[in-house]
Design a protein around this motif. Sequence first.
Motif, PDB file in Angstrom:
ATOM      1  N   ARG A  37       0.592  -0.951  -0.121  1.00 34.28           N
ATOM      2  CA  ARG A  37       0.130  -0.058   0.152  1.00 34.28           C
ATOM      3  C   ARG A  37       0.792   0.611   0.167  1.00 34.28           C
ATOM      4  NH1 ARG A  37      -5.064  -0.225   2.487  1.00 34.28           N
ATOM      5  NH2 ARG A  37      -6.709  -2.087   2.423  1.00 34.28           N
ATOM      6  N   LEU A  38       0.041   2.297  -0.804  1.00 32.56           N
ATOM      7  CA  LEU A  38       1.333   3.407  -1.104  1.00 32.56           C
ATOM      8  C   LEU A  38       0.053   4.426  -1.122  1.00 32.56           C
ATOM      9  CD1 LEU A  38       3.893   2.985  -2.986  1.00 32.56           C
ATOM     10  CD2 LEU A  38       4.427   3.014  -1.461  1.00 32.56           C
ATOM     11  N   ARG A  39       0.617   6.058  -0.069  1.00 37.89           N
ATOM     12  CA  ARG A  39      -0.152   7.106  -0.345  1.00 37.89           C
ATOM     13  C   ARG A  39       0.395   8.136  -1.546  1.00 37.89           C
ATOM     14  NH1 ARG A  39      -0.233   9.387   5.640  1.00 37.89           N
ATOM     15  NH2 ARG A  39      -2.271  11.067   4.810  1.00 37.89           N
ATOM     16  N   PHE A  40      -0.837   9.354  -2.094  1.00 40.29           N
ATOM     17  CA  PHE A  40      -0.158   9.866  -2.668  1.00 40.29           C
ATOM     18  C   PHE A  40       0.948  10.230  -2.223  1.00 40.29           C
ATOM     19  CE2 PHE A  40       0.031  13.422  -4.880  1.00 40.29           C
ATOM     20  CZ  PHE A  40      -0.839  13.404  -6.235  1.00 40.29           C
ATOM     21  N   THR A  41       1.795  11.085  -1.707  1.00 39.48           N
ATOM     22  CA  THR A  41       2.433  11.669  -1.386  1.00 39.48           C
ATOM     23  C   THR A  41       3.935  10.511  -1.663  1.00 39.48           C
ATOM     24  OG1 THR A  41       2.413  10.799   1.258  1.00 39.48           O
ATOM     25  CG2 THR A  41       1.747  13.250   0.615  1.00 39.48           C
ATOM     26  N   ASP A  42       3.931   9.238  -0.904  1.00 43.32           N
ATOM     27  CA  ASP A  42       4.556   8.604  -1.223  1.00 43.32           C
ATOM     28  C   ASP A  42       5.386   8.054  -3.076  1.00 43.32           C
ATOM     29  OD1 ASP A  42       4.288   7.268   1.208  1.00 43.32           O
ATOM     30  OD2 ASP A  42       3.165   6.341   1.492  1.00 43.32           O
ATOM     31  N   PHE A  43       4.325   7.767  -3.082  1.00 47.78           N
ATOM     32  CA  PHE A  43       4.762   7.962  -5.436  1.00 47.78           C
ATOM     33  C   PHE A  43       5.022   9.296  -4.952  1.00 47.78           C
ATOM     34  CE2 PHE A  43       0.657   5.300  -5.421  1.00 47.78           C
ATOM     35  CZ  PHE A  43       1.459   4.592  -6.201  1.00 47.78           C
ATOM     36  N   SER A  44       4.990  10.429  -4.651  1.00 46.21           N
ATOM     37  CA  SER A  44       5.563  11.813  -5.210  1.00 46.21           C
ATOM     38  C   SER A  44       6.908  12.216  -5.083  1.00 46.21           C
ATOM     39  CB  SER A  44       5.086  12.716  -4.907  1.00 46.21           C
ATOM     40  OG  SER A  44       3.616  13.277  -4.951  1.00 46.21           O
ATOM     41  N   THR A  45       7.381  11.160  -3.768  1.00 48.54           N
ATOM     42  CA  THR A  45       9.222  10.763  -3.487  1.00 48.54           C
ATOM     43  C   THR A  45       9.304   9.641  -4.440  1.00 48.54           C
ATOM     44  OG1 THR A  45       7.812  12.092  -1.299  1.00 48.54           O
ATOM     45  CG2 THR A  45      10.220  10.417  -1.294  1.00 48.54           C
ATOM     46  N   GLU A  46       8.671   9.283  -4.498  1.00 51.23           N
ATOM     47  CA  GLU A  46       9.494   7.874  -4.803  1.00 51.23           C
ATOM     48  C   GLU A  46       9.369   7.355  -6.478  1.00 51.23           C
ATOM     49  OE1 GLU A  46       8.706   3.462  -3.617  1.00 51.23           O
ATOM     50  OE2 GLU A  46       8.593   3.994  -1.917  1.00 51.23           O
ATOM     51  N   LEU A  47       8.612   8.384  -7.053  1.00 50.70           N
ATOM     52  CA  LEU A  47       8.429   8.841  -8.589  1.00 50.70           C
ATOM     53  C   LEU A  47       9.461  10.363  -8.435  1.00 50.70           C
ATOM     54  CD1 LEU A  47       5.579   6.373  -9.636  1.00 50.70           C
ATOM     55  CD2 LEU A  47       7.815   5.872  -9.622  1.00 50.70           C
ATOM     56  N   ASP A  48       9.824  11.169  -8.219  1.00 49.99           N
ATOM     57  CA  ASP A  48       9.915  12.497  -7.753  1.00 49.99           C
ATOM     58  C   ASP A  48      10.411  13.512  -8.840  1.00 49.99           C
ATOM     59  OD1 ASP A  48      12.612  11.346  -8.852  1.00 49.99           O
ATOM     60  OD2 ASP A  48      13.245  13.183  -6.550  1.00 49.99           O
ATOM     61  N   THR A  49      10.581  12.761 -10.108  1.00 52.55           N
ATOM     62  CA  THR A  49       9.916  13.688 -11.262  1.00 52.55           C
ATOM     63  C   THR A  49       8.405  13.870 -12.388  1.00 52.55           C
ATOM     64  OG1 THR A  49      10.413  11.611 -13.056  1.00 52.55           O
ATOM     65  CG2 THR A  49      12.563  13.298 -12.761  1.00 52.55           C
ATOM     66  N   ILE A  50       7.624  12.944 -11.585  1.00 48.36           N
ATOM     67  CA  ILE A  50       6.298  13.062 -12.766  1.00 48.36           C
ATOM     68  C   ILE A  50       5.576  13.965 -11.163  1.00 48.36           C
ATOM     69  CG2 ILE A  50       5.575  11.638  -9.668  1.00 48.36           C
ATOM     70  CD1 ILE A  50       3.050  10.293 -12.021  1.00 48.36           C
ATOM     71  N   ASN A  51       4.958  14.589 -11.807  1.00 47.32           N
ATOM     72  CA  ASN A  51       4.532  15.584 -11.222  1.00 47.32           C
ATOM     73  C   ASN A  51       2.608  15.480 -11.179  1.00 47.32           C
ATOM     74  OD1 ASN A  51       1.238  16.539 -13.633  1.00 47.32           O
ATOM     75  ND2 ASN A  51       3.516  16.885 -14.730  1.00 47.32           N
ATOM     76  N   PRO A  52       2.032  16.251 -10.221  1.00 45.60           N
ATOM     77  CA  PRO A  52       1.209  15.818  -9.427  1.00 45.60           C
ATOM     78  C   PRO A  52       0.167  15.388 -10.893  1.00 45.60           C
ATOM     79  CG  PRO A  52       2.184  17.289  -8.136  1.00 45.60           C
ATOM     80  CD  PRO A  52       2.988  17.187  -9.418  1.00 45.60           C
ATOM     81  N   GLN A  53       0.000  16.238 -11.332  1.00 46.85           N
ATOM     82  CA  GLN A  53      -1.021  16.043 -12.494  1.00 46.85           C
ATOM     83  C   GLN A  53      -1.305  14.888 -12.748  1.00 46.85           C
ATOM     84  OE1 GLN A  53      -2.440  18.884 -15.454  1.00 46.85           O
ATOM     85  NE2 GLN A  53      -3.980  18.717 -16.115  1.00 46.85           N
TER      86      GLN A  53
END
Length: 142
Positions: A37-53
């Motif tokens: 399980r991952l939260r949105f912020t986990d994805f943002s941190t681990e895939l740091d070049t992806i933009n939130p949109q």
Amino acid sequence: MCVDKDHKYLCAAGGILSIISKKWALLIIYKLGTRGRLRFTDFSTELDTINPQALSETLKDLVSEGLIERESFPEVPPRVEYFLTPEGQTLWESVKPLIQWAAERDYRDKDRCDKICRKKMCHSKNSPCKRELQNERKNNNL
């Protein structure tokens, strides 16, 4: 997919391939397959070049295809977690060999891989080596 007695035909213009071939989809499946399980912020941190949109859109697509599930918790602040569905788990099992192949291929060309990975790391939001990379560029230009 259309089927006749001799062949199977994928729907080229639509279907699941159009979803999982998007830039971040398989990386999201990979992260959920390896981490649970991952939260949105986990994805943002681990895939740091992806933009939130782009992250939000890809997560919605994967949810709508039934590959991942979104669970909201009635807490303050709100908490949302994503995880693989049983169908998403079968996709994860199917792409593991592809990911293994890619990792082995990158390892064979370790110098190239290290250079690319280091460059990405140094340009990320949380860069520990950005100054070092800038100093290298200065020294190479002298």
